[in-house]
Design a protein around this motif. Sequence first.
Motif, short mmCIF file in Angstrom:
data_model
loop_
_atom_site.label_atom_id
_atom_site.label_comp_id
_atom_site.label_asym_id
_atom_site.label_seq_id
_atom_site.Cartn_x
_atom_site.Cartn_y
_atom_site.Cartn_z
N UNK A 2 0.83 -1.20 0.00
CA UNK A 2 0.00 0.00 0.00
C UNK A 2 0.87 1.25 0.00
N UNK A 3 1.88 1.29 0.82
CA UNK A 3 2.74 2.47 0.91
C UNK A 3 3.50 2.69 -0.39
N UNK A 4 3.84 1.61 -1.08
CA UNK A 4 4.53 1.73 -2.36
C UNK A 4 3.60 2.33 -3.40
N UNK A 5 2.32 1.96 -3.37
CA UNK A 5 1.36 2.44 -4.36
C UNK A 5 0.85 3.85 -4.06
N UNK A 6 0.69 4.17 -2.77
CA UNK A 6 0.07 5.44 -2.39
C UNK A 6 1.02 6.43 -1.73
N UNK A 7 2.23 5.98 -1.43
CA UNK A 7 3.19 6.86 -0.78
C UNK A 7 3.05 6.82 0.73
N UNK A 19 -8.57 2.90 7.67
CA UNK A 19 -9.35 1.82 8.29
C UNK A 19 -9.46 2.15 9.78
N UNK A 20 -10.67 2.25 10.29
CA UNK A 20 -10.88 2.59 11.70
C UNK A 20 -11.52 1.42 12.43
N UNK A 21 -10.98 1.10 13.60
CA UNK A 21 -11.52 0.00 14.40
C UNK A 21 -12.35 0.55 15.55
N UNK A 22 -13.41 -0.17 15.88
CA UNK A 22 -14.24 0.04 17.07
C UNK A 22 -15.18 1.23 16.95
N UNK A 23 -14.66 2.44 16.78
CA UNK A 23 -15.52 3.62 16.79
C UNK A 23 -16.29 3.73 15.48
N UNK A 24 -17.58 3.45 15.56
CA UNK A 24 -18.41 3.44 14.35
C UNK A 24 -18.99 4.82 14.07
N UNK A 25 -18.11 5.78 13.90
CA UNK A 25 -18.49 7.15 13.60
C UNK A 25 -17.93 7.50 12.23
N UNK A 26 -18.77 7.90 11.26
CA UNK A 26 -18.27 8.13 9.89
C UNK A 26 -17.23 9.25 9.79
N UNK A 27 -17.25 10.17 10.76
CA UNK A 27 -16.25 11.24 10.80
C UNK A 27 -15.53 11.17 12.14
N UNK A 28 -14.21 11.11 12.10
CA UNK A 28 -13.45 10.94 13.32
C UNK A 28 -12.31 11.94 13.40
N UNK A 29 -11.98 12.33 14.63
CA UNK A 29 -10.81 13.18 14.87
C UNK A 29 -9.68 12.29 15.38
N UNK A 30 -8.61 12.21 14.61
CA UNK A 30 -7.44 11.44 15.02
C UNK A 30 -6.40 12.41 15.54
N UNK A 31 -5.99 12.21 16.79
CA UNK A 31 -5.05 13.12 17.43
C UNK A 31 -3.64 12.56 17.39
N UNK A 73 -5.45 -3.94 6.65
CA UNK A 73 -4.20 -3.21 6.37
C UNK A 73 -3.16 -4.15 5.78
N UNK A 74 -3.06 -5.37 6.32
CA UNK A 74 -2.11 -6.35 5.78
C UNK A 74 -2.43 -6.66 4.32
N UNK A 75 -3.72 -6.68 3.98
CA UNK A 75 -4.15 -6.97 2.60
C UNK A 75 -3.95 -5.79 1.66
N UNK A 76 -3.44 -4.68 2.19
CA UNK A 76 -3.10 -3.55 1.34
C UNK A 76 -4.24 -2.59 1.06
#
Length: 299
Positions: free
Chosen positions: A171-176, A190-202, A230-233
């Motif tokens: 993935x990093x090779x394809x998207x930088x 990819x977000x785990x647990x928090x089922x909120x369509x918009x999230x603030x990542x700190x 993530x492992x699947x790219x």
Amino acid sequence: MDKFRTLEIFIAVAETEGFAAGARKCRLSAPVATKAISELEASLGVRLLNRTTRQVSLTDAGQRYLVDARRIVEELKEADASVIGLHAKPIGTLSVTAPALFGRLFVTPVMVAYLKQYPQMKATLLFQDRIVNLAEEGIDLAVRIGHLADSSLNVIPLGHVKRVMVGSPDYLRRHGTPKQPKDLQHHQLIAAVQMNPVQDWRFGNIDNRVSVRLEPALMTTTNDAAIEAAVLGFGLTRVLSYQVANEIEQGRLKVCLSKFEPDPLPVQIVHREGRTSTAKTRAFIDLARAMLSTSLAKL
């Protein structure tokens, strides 16, 4: 009569409001109890109890002294129990709870080693991704990750884990590789647990905090699923360092934005017992500290 025994008699007389009842509680005769209190008052030069023909009551000085007497007696009992406990062998059943994946990877090996060392013990492991109430569910110990809200628990620090952003080499090779948090707006997340369509990542520590509002392309209720995606790219995900330690070691995932990682989260054992923890609890704690502190330092 020694001072410790005298304090026990004073507490019993004060709580039962009578010399006869207090003496019975201490398995003494009333005259012996009366003499002990009189000698205590004489040594202090203060009257602790008001006497009537029917009952006794505490003076103001007696009320203050009762508080201290209870504390002193309890501390002495704890000290005795602690010394005795140092030489006691673990017996009974030990129950331990921990987050599911951390429990499987780290707590299970500790418990297996513990049971091998103390074959007379039995154990129960409760691995769930929720905060378990130790008192309500009858659990002896909990391994918890993160800052604790309950200050009444006894805490034994084990180490720390980091929150890491990871993606597959493909993935990093394809998207930088993102260089700073704002670059994530151009990546599949990819977000785990928090089922909120918009999230603030700190990101960053308390002195240099950065917050980015993002819309994950994939949300899942488990960290395992996010890691597998993530492992699947498919994209980048953010998890705790121990959750992807194997994938990183095997080269299936790579860490990015490490310069912007938040402050590490503490990993600790918590329990409800006082300073005089039981032998079974203390033995597990000692073993867990020896085994987990080294493992966590590598994450």
